[in-house]
Design a protein around this motif. Structure first.
Motif: not given
Length: 1057
Positions: A23-31
């Motif tokens: 989840a942290d990885y996907l949030i960083a990718m979206a940012s």
């Protein structure tokens, strides 16, 4: 609802699983994404299927993801500092004019050095400030997400400075990693065993001309002495052959007096020589021992130790006159009745109560080769051992195809060799290549899937070539290297070849590489296929041979760029296949009954029984020997011999010894006897239809060794073992319908059902970063690869860009699980390397350290409880090993304490071997008595395997939320500890944690701040312990007593399994 929780819920709907790290990885990718369409493309690269649900999820995530705000107005000191840095870079870009003086150049150089030092100090100061900021930020991270999900994380110096610091740290780590790899290469060169010839040659080259002239007379004298010793042996051997030839050729001829005198003189001369040799070896009286002092004045330790280890061997003599008289009197005392020439009636056949009815439904046709392996009686005893071996080699099925095979190897770079087991491909093909001169270009390598096969085959080939094992012919297995710099033919396990790629990625020292037993498709074999295929494309001088007994030749040929297939017909006699009428409930008991039926009803011939593992083999051996003792002399002699990988070498060698006349040999084997080993004399094969296979669940991280049905290809391979020396029979303990409809065609490759952590670390060490597109023969599941990468990143073996760190490079050098490697490397920091090394050796030796006999279960439990240490099972294992060392490695002590002496010896060997590797990875050996430091070092490697006590009174894994139990054999299975770390998860009828240890949850934040958040750990420690029932209820018991009662059945079923 926080953003992280929303992403986890979306992942659960899309992919069926979710965790915090993803989840942290996907949030960083979206940012970082520029648009929602760009985010969709990035998600597609992760093998997520594109549909309307994915597009909707990506657009919502892009709108909710935090963005970087515009830079706030900087303070005056920050502005001044940036101006200074810009001025410094501008000054460094200027260059001095050609006509400047030397003094001005020196002055400028000094200024540049000062500026560089100042810049380093500023970077260090900035890093320290960033670390302090990170600690405070990790505490408030969750609350900031709930309150303002759109806000960007606070930064003290700005994003550019943080990125610059991370790049500097990354470059330094990569530089240190490469320097460490160079040091390893130098150590390998120094540790390579040097033979005497190469050492003498290098020593002579280092001498001056005058020193060489002084040494020349002594070297000539030594050479002459060595030559005369060899010539003496050759002349004695020649004299023996002359006498044998004359007696054999002219035994019916009349010789002249001169010829008779010469013959008698040769025999007398040989007799005198033999007496002189025997006199020097066995002389009555006292012999002065040889001097142990060398020419240079030093003590020869090898001679001294050989004298200490020597044992008296009594000379074998015939029976004395007294013994002959006693035997004669005993024969007279035995009463015999009836005529001597009376014909013996046939005895009645035994009828077993539980005998099995078989039906013959199939016959595998024979394909006998023209050559037949001669028996020992057929080989002329007058021939020397070398000539006997040569005759056996020429009788192998592969020998007629020798020249055709060498021509094919010369013509093609990659060749697929398909030959049946027993054809001689493993032992003969490398020798043919050696004789053809390929060894002059480089080493001829041959891989084996098992260590037993590599050792036994190397010993056989060395014997056939007439060389000492470890010189021209050697082997390399885990924790043991029997090679030298003169080795030209090298057998090794496929895992050891994979490790050789670390120091030699192009295999430049090899001229031929043969991958044997390719059909077994082990984990390392599948990885080797991709690496070997890549090497063959850019190294035209190397020859690649893929050899196997039964494989899908077309599939392998297509994978290796349409490589040709060379088929060698084997020696096959007809084999009758028998099936049971009905399925058998207990295949072990059915195997024992079938052995006795064959022994009583069938002609002489050895029996091979396939079982799944060591436990089954030992149980079957005990049961079979007990039944044979019960029958007494009513049946013939039956020799029961086991064979499995952990069996000592001297006991393994017994299966190859010839069977005594009138007796029958029964070999109880694992699937190692399917292809890796050929046992002569086997005519009957019993196939229960099961084998042990490793399975892995990437979602739970649980690995289990499960008994599963064999494949049809494996069943055919087992049946073929019966038709090697004569027409044989195969008894399958399942029905014909089950064979045709319930068994799979081929077994699933190991790479698709195992944990890939070690393999991914190895591939990363070789510089292979794109694992998704690596050319696997059968690619592993993407989820398994992602889990392996996540584990390595959590352990610090990979950085945030997926590149190998220095720690990861050090971990790759240890042939252990990545978690154990991390624990050993980090133990130096806590000052407990010795203790962690012992714990690692005990864990690697297996779970069969304690044993609990049924008739002495209470005594065994009490003895084992005396070893328990507060804190967990790792400290208990350390205590067991320490006390065993104090008892001077006593076998009797192990027996009284109900410990497996064989497992303890294996743990000692593993410890000694890993200790030699600790210096290789630059870990200093330290010791401590502080158990807290030892537990902390263990937690540094196994923080990924953490479980905590929930409010319901059961343990749940922290990251996967899987309900697990403490194994009944653990010293903590009746105690309630808030936080535990386990060595492995074991699946029986429940999910158990094996080898657990108690930890302080604060250690997790200290050891792995990137993996555990401080608030999450501290919140969980506030959870109340499960309530206990009071004593007011009369017969009511405490919660612990009730829980222990619940485990009683588990103890009976699972303790010490």
């Amino acid at each position: 609802m926080s953003l992280k929780r929303w992403v986890s819920d979306g992942l659960q709907k899309l992919m069926g699983f979710s965790d915090g790290t993803t989840a942290d990885y996907l949030i960083a990718m979206a940012s970082k994404a520029k648009s929602s369409q760009g985010l969709v493309r990035e998600l597609e690269k992760l093998d997520i299927k594109k549909d309307s649900q994915l597009v909707k999820f990506a657009s919502e995530l892009y709108s909710k993801a935090p963005r970087k705000r515009a830079a706030a107005p900087s303070r005056s000191y920050q502005r001044a500092e940036r101006e200074k840095m810009a001025l410094l870079r501008q000054n460094q870009s200027y260059s001095m004019l050609d006509d400047d003086s030397d003094e001005e150049e020196q002055l400028a150089a000094r200024k540049r050095k000062k500026a560089a030092k100042k810049q380093k100090k500023q970077l260090k100061k900035r890093k320290r400030q960033m670390r302090e900021k990170k600690v405070s930020y990790s505490d408030d991270e969750d609350s900031s997400e709930d309150e303002a999900p759109q806000a960007a994380p606070p930064s003290s110096k700005g994003g550019e400075d943080e990125k610059e610091d991370a790049d500097v740290a990354r470059e330094r780590d990569l530089r240190e990693r490469d320097e460490f790899a160079e040091r390893l290469k130098k150590k390998d060169e120094e540790r390579t065993k040097k033979t005497g010839d190469s050492e003498n040659k290098k020593a002579l080259e280092a001498l001056d001309e005058e020193e060489k002239e002084k040494l020349l007379p002594k070297l000539r004298w030594l050479s002459r002495v060595s030559y005369l010793g060899k010539r003496e042996k050759e002349q004695i051997e020649y004299l023996k052959r002359v006498i044998n030839d004359e007696e054999y050729l002219f035994k019916n001829e009349k010789l002249s007096k001169r010829e008779m005198a010469r013959h008698q003189m040769n025999k007398k001369l040989l007799d005198i020589i033999q007496k002189r040799i025997n006199l020097s070896d066995h002389v009555d009286g006292y012999n002065m021992p040889e001097a142990y002092v060398k020419d240079d004045g030093t003590i020869d330790k090898e001679k001294r130790e050989a004298a200490l280890n020597a044992r008296f061997q009594e000379e074998k003599k015939g029976p004395s006159e007294q013994e002959e008289w006693e035997d004669h009197q005993i024969m007279k005392s035995r009463a015999k009745f009836g005529a001597r020439d009376k014909k013996k009636k046939d005895d009645y056949e035994f009828v077993f109560e539980d005998q099995i009815d078989f039906i013959q439904t199939q016959v595998i046709k024979g394909r006998k080769s023209k050559a037949k392996i001669p028996d020992k009686e057929e080989i002329d005893p007058k021939l020397s051992e070398r000539e006997k071996m040569k005759k056996v080699r020429e009788s192998l099925p592969i020998f007629p195809y020798r020249e055709q095979l060498l021509d094919a190897v010369r013509q093609y770079q990659v060749l697929i060799i398909e030959a049946e087991t027993g054809a001689g491909k493993t032992t003969q093909v490398p020798q043919y290549l050696f004789e053809a001169g390929y060894a002059k270009k480089g080493i001829i390598g041959c891989t084996q899937p098992r260590r037993v096969a590599a050792m036994s085959v190397a010993a056989r080939v060395a014997e056939e070539m007439g060389t000492k094992l470890g010189h021209e012919v050697g082997y390399s297995i885990r924790f043991e290297d029997c090679t030298s710099d003169s080795t030209r033919l090298k057998y090794m396990t496929d895992g050891m070849l994979l490790r050789e790629f670390l120091g030699e990625p192009d295999l430049s020292s090899y001229s031929v590489m043969m991958i044997d037993e390719a059909h077994e498709r082990t984990l390392h074999t599948d990885v080797l296929f991709g690496l070997i295929k890549d090497i063959a494309r850019f190294r035209e001088d190397i020859k690649i041979l893929i050899s196997s007994a039964t494989l899908n030749a077309t599939k392998f040929s297509n994978y290796f760029d349409e490589a040709p297939v060379f088929k060698i017909p084997g020696r096959r006699y007809p084999v009758d296949i028998f099936y049971t009428k009905a399925p058998e409930a207990d295949y072990i008991d059915a195997s024992i009954v079938t052995v006795l039926q064959i022994h009583v009803t069938q002609p002489l011939g050895d029996i091979l029984v396939f079982l799944t593992g060591q436990e089954e083999i030992e149980a079957a051996q005990e049961n079979l020997e007990r039944r044979v003792r019960g029958l007494g002399t009513k049946i013939g002699e039956l020799m029961v011999l086991p064979i499995y990988s952990t069996l000592p070498s001297d006991m393994q060698a017994k299966i190859f010894e010839p069977t005594p006349p009138g007796a029958r040999k029964v070999v109880l084997a694992t699937n190692i006897a399917e292809t890796s080993l050929t046992i002569n004399g086997v005519i009957y094969v019993i196939d229960p239809g099961f084998c042990k296979q490793k399975s892995y669940n990437p979602r739970s991280g649980m690995e289990a060794l499960i008994v599963t049905p064999v494949s049809r290809a494996s069943a055919q391979q087992r049946a073929g073992r019966a038709g090697r020396v004569a027409a044989g029979k195969c008894f399958r303990l399942y029905t014909a319908h089950a064979f045709m409809h319930e068994l799979e065609e081929d077994q699933i490759p190991e790479i698709q059902r195992t944990n890939l952590g070690n393999v991914v670390l190895m591939l990363k060490s070789l510089g292979i970063n794109d694992l998704i597109h690596f050319d696997f023969l059968d690619p592993p599941p993407a989820e398994t690869l992602i889990r392996a990468l996540e584990l390595l990143y959590a352990l610090g073996a990979l950085n945030d860009r997926g590149e190998l760190t220095k720690l990861g490079r050090r971990m790759a050098e240890l042939p252990l699980d990545p978690m154990l490697s991390k624990m050993l490397i980090q133990s130096e920091e806590y000052g407990c390397s010795e203790e962690c090394l012992t714990i690692c050796a005990m864990l690697s030796a297996g779970n069969a350290i304690f044993y609990r006999p049924k008739d002495k279960a209470v005594h065994a439990d009490n003895a084992h409880k005396n070893f328990w240490k507060p804190g967990g099972d790792h400290l208990t294992l350390l205590n067991v090993y320490t006390q065993w060392v104090e008892s001077n490695y006593s076998v009797e002590w192990c027996y009284t304490q109900f410990l497996q002496a064989r497992t303890m010896k294996r743990a000692r060997d593993v410890r000694e071997q890993i200790e030699g590797m600790m210096d290789r990875v630059e870990v200093e050996m330290k010791s401590t008595d502080d158990h807290a430091k030892i537990r902390k070092a263990i937690a540094s490697g196994f923080f990924y395997n953490t479980a905590r006590l929930s409010s319901e009174g059961v343990y749940k894994t922290v990251k996967h939320n899987l309900t697990v139990l403490v194994h009944p054999s653990s010293c903590l299975h009746k105690e309630l500890k808030r936080w535990l770390i386990y060595f492995e998860l074991v699946l029986t009828n429940k999910e158990y944690m094996r080898q657990v240890i108690e930890i302080d949850p604060k250690w997790l934040v200290e050891i792995a701040p990137h993996y555990y958040k401080k608030k999450e750990i501290l919140d969980s420690t506030q959870v109340k312990m499960p309530k206990k029932k009071g004593r007011a209820g009369g017969d009511a018991k405490t919660w612990e007593e009730a829980r222990s009662k619940m485990f009683e059945s588990d103890v009976a079923r699972h303790a010490y399994s």
